[in-house]
Design a protein around this motif. Sequence first.
Motif, PDB file in Angstrom:
ATOM      1  N   UNK A   1       6.667  -1.938 -22.346  1.00  0.00           N
ATOM      2  CA  UNK A   1       5.968  -0.646 -22.449  1.00  0.00           C
ATOM      3  C   UNK A   1       4.599  -0.732 -21.753  1.00  0.00           C
ATOM      4  N   UNK A   2       4.036   0.466 -21.540  1.00  0.00           N
ATOM      5  CA  UNK A   2       2.709   0.500 -20.880  1.00  0.00           C
ATOM      6  C   UNK A   2       1.676  -0.292 -21.696  1.00  0.00           C
ATOM      7  N   UNK A   3       1.792  -0.171 -22.996  1.00  0.00           N
ATOM      8  CA  UNK A   3       0.808  -0.832 -23.866  1.00  0.00           C
ATOM      9  C   UNK A   3       0.933  -2.345 -23.733  1.00  0.00           C
ATOM     10  N   UNK A   4       2.212  -2.831 -23.691  1.00  0.00           N
ATOM     11  CA  UNK A   4       2.441  -4.270 -23.577  1.00  0.00           C
ATOM     12  C   UNK A   4       1.945  -4.779 -22.235  1.00  0.00           C
ATOM     13  N   UNK A   5       2.253  -4.006 -21.189  1.00  0.00           N
ATOM     14  CA  UNK A   5       1.832  -4.408 -19.845  1.00  0.00           C
ATOM     15  C   UNK A   5       0.294  -4.398 -19.747  1.00  0.00           C
ATOM     16  N   UNK A   6      -0.287  -3.346 -20.309  1.00  0.00           N
ATOM     17  CA  UNK A   6      -1.762  -3.229 -20.269  1.00  0.00           C
ATOM     18  C   UNK A   6      -2.404  -4.410 -20.968  1.00  0.00           C
ATOM     19  N   UNK A   7      -1.795  -4.848 -22.069  1.00  0.00           N
ATOM     20  CA  UNK A   7      -2.316  -5.986 -22.818  1.00  0.00           C
ATOM     21  C   UNK A   7      -2.206  -7.257 -22.000  1.00  0.00           C
ATOM     22  N   UNK A   8      -1.038  -7.403 -21.287  1.00  0.00           N
ATOM     23  CA  UNK A   8      -0.838  -8.614 -20.484  1.00  0.00           C
ATOM     24  C   UNK A   8      -1.786  -8.651 -19.294  1.00  0.00           C
ATOM     25  N   UNK A   9      -2.026  -7.487 -18.711  1.00  0.00           N
ATOM     26  CA  UNK A   9      -2.856  -7.436 -17.510  1.00  0.00           C
ATOM     27  C   UNK A   9      -4.341  -7.167 -17.814  1.00  0.00           C
ATOM     28  N   UNK A  10      -4.618  -6.982 -19.086  1.00  0.00           N
ATOM     29  CA  UNK A  10      -5.989  -6.741 -19.519  1.00  0.00           C
ATOM     30  C   UNK A  10      -6.561  -5.470 -18.874  1.00  0.00           C
ATOM     31  N   UNK A  11      -5.642  -4.421 -18.881  1.00  0.00           N
ATOM     32  CA  UNK A  11      -6.080  -3.111 -18.377  1.00  0.00           C
ATOM     33  C   UNK A  11      -5.680  -2.063 -19.394  1.00  0.00           C
ATOM     34  N   UNK A  12      -6.122  -0.846 -19.183  1.00  0.00           N
ATOM     35  CA  UNK A  12      -5.786   0.223 -20.115  1.00  0.00           C
ATOM     36  C   UNK A  12      -4.385   0.745 -19.815  1.00  0.00           C
ATOM     37  N   UNK A  13      -3.712   1.338 -20.837  1.00  0.00           N
ATOM     38  CA  UNK A  13      -2.392   1.941 -20.604  1.00  0.00           C
ATOM     39  C   UNK A  13      -2.440   3.026 -19.519  1.00  0.00           C
ATOM     40  N   UNK A  14      -3.537   3.768 -19.455  1.00  0.00           N
ATOM     41  CA  UNK A  14      -3.654   4.808 -18.438  1.00  0.00           C
ATOM     42  C   UNK A  14      -3.671   4.194 -17.059  1.00  0.00           C
ATOM     43  N   UNK A  15      -4.393   3.087 -16.913  1.00  0.00           N
ATOM     44  CA  UNK A  15      -4.425   2.391 -15.612  1.00  0.00           C
ATOM     45  C   UNK A  15      -3.033   1.850 -15.259  1.00  0.00           C
ATOM     46  N   UNK A  16      -2.360   1.437 -16.300  1.00  0.00           N
ATOM     47  CA  UNK A  16      -0.975   0.919 -16.085  1.00  0.00           C
ATOM     48  C   UNK A  16      -0.059   2.018 -15.556  1.00  0.00           C
ATOM     49  N   UNK A  17      -0.164   3.230 -16.107  1.00  0.00           N
ATOM     50  CA  UNK A  17       0.665   4.348 -15.655  1.00  0.00           C
ATOM     51  C   UNK A  17       0.342   4.697 -14.204  1.00  0.00           C
ATOM     52  N   UNK A  18      -0.925   4.729 -13.866  1.00  0.00           N
ATOM     53  CA  UNK A  18      -1.339   5.077 -12.518  1.00  0.00           C
ATOM     54  C   UNK A  18      -0.836   4.022 -11.510  1.00  0.00           C
ATOM     55  N   UNK A  19      -0.981   2.740 -11.944  1.00  0.00           N
ATOM     56  CA  UNK A  19      -0.496   1.683 -11.035  1.00  0.00           C
ATOM     57  C   UNK A  19       1.006   1.842 -10.795  1.00  0.00           C
TER      58      UNK A  19
END
Length: 550
Positions: free
Chosen positions: A509-527
């Motif tokens: 999920x975006x939240x899991x990815x954001x946690x792994x990459x140390x970014x926000x979920x919103x940044x994850x969606x944009x990426x």
Amino acid sequence: MRLNAYATLLLLTYLLPLQVFAQQETQSNNVARIDLGVKFLSEKEHTKSIDELIAAKEIAIRNEWYTQAFNATLNIGTNYYLLLDYGEAFKYYLQAYEIAIEHLGERQQMAVYNNIGVLYIEEKEPVKSEESFLKAYEIAKRLDNKKQIGTYGINLALVLNKMGKLDLAEQYIEEAFPLLKETPNVLLLANIAKAENLLLRGKYSQAETLALEILPRINNLHLSNEQITVNDKITILLILTEIYENQNQLETAKQYALRARSVPENIEGRIKIYDRLAIIYGKINDFKKAMAYKDSVIIATDTLHTIKNSALFKSEKLKFQIQNYQHEISESKKTLQQEKQFFYTLIIGLIILMGFLVWIYKNNSLKHKQRKRIVELELAKEKSDHLLMEEQHREKEALVLLEKERLKNELELKNRELTSRAMYLASKNELIEEVIQSLSQNTQIPTNSSLKSQINDLKKHLKKDTQWDSFFMHFEELNQGFLDRLRAEHPQLTPNDVRFLTFIYMNLSYKEIASLLNITPQSCRKRKERISKKMNVPENHTLHSYLSTI
């Protein structure tokens, strides 16, 4: 036209020489006796001939030499025929016929039929004569004796000329010509028959040409050598007489008739000659000579009747007819018996054939049923094999599916383990960040170089964590070739993009990815949106589904 001339011809040619090989001296002597009797016959010494032949006949019958007995008897009859004693002639012909039926064969019967046919002609019974000649002709056909076929065919033609059956007579004449090339005397008689046929058809010019051609050949023939008698010459002269008479050349006709009269005496020949002269003299109005020749005809006829043994002839003729009828009945019985045997044989053959056909039918039917059963069994076996193969195929497919499912489960399990490790790393990084933030708020840090140095070490560890390399190595092991294929199809992707896509492929999920990459979920969606455009992912596909196809 007279046929008695040819009777002598046929009898002599038939019997000379005798085909007998003597086995004993007495038989050889008897053959010589018959030959002597035939010699006397040809020389018209009838008394000597009859004496020799009767003696030879008695010896032959006593010793059961039936061929010699037949030849002697037939020649005795010929002697009496030439003596105009037709009754005695018929009697001996009948005896010869009995010998032929009982002891010899068709060849001898054929000769008797021919001679009896000649006797019927002399007795003015052309129908009976035709029957006898036809029997002789049919036997010759069965024996395939070409010379005799031609000879008896000419005899038939001469009778048919007298009966007015000119077309049929012509057929026999034309058939005989090629068969008589080796017998000039019989061929000459065939030409006489043809000349007579042409005369009766009214073809006088052709008949005259042929008759004039024949006449000198008869004059040059030697009686004993060529076996042509005076009656043949009288016949051709009378044919020429009738030709010129019908063409109203009466003087020429008279000259040929007078030439016929000058031929050595023959009482039957004289009757025809006198009758023809009487007609010619009547046409030229010489009635005195016409009447004289008429009287001569009457006298000659009376003389002939006196000479002929008519009562005996009729008696012997009746005997012959009875004998011939009995022989025909006997032959008919034999034929009937043969037909019965043939019929029975045919029935038995048909029964055997039907049995054989039934056997073949049953055998073929059984074979057909066996073949059908074999085919059915083969089809059942093929069907069973096919079903078995289908079952095995389904089992294999099920095993493959199970294997795939197992591998998928294992992959998902391992990916979950990787995810857990990634989450562990993420939580560890968060914890380090929180520690760093907590320490950074401490007022002593700027003055405490040792703490400051430890905080920097924690920050470096956060940036350079080798455990991420271990994570990607394990991911590559579980998803062999995925990262290589991804980089090959999309070489424009950066390492960070590949890392991000790895997490998307693992369905985090975006939240899991954001946690792994140390970014926000919103940044994850944009990426994610940016990378999708960079990879030209179709609008109807999600990024995860697209990555699954690689």
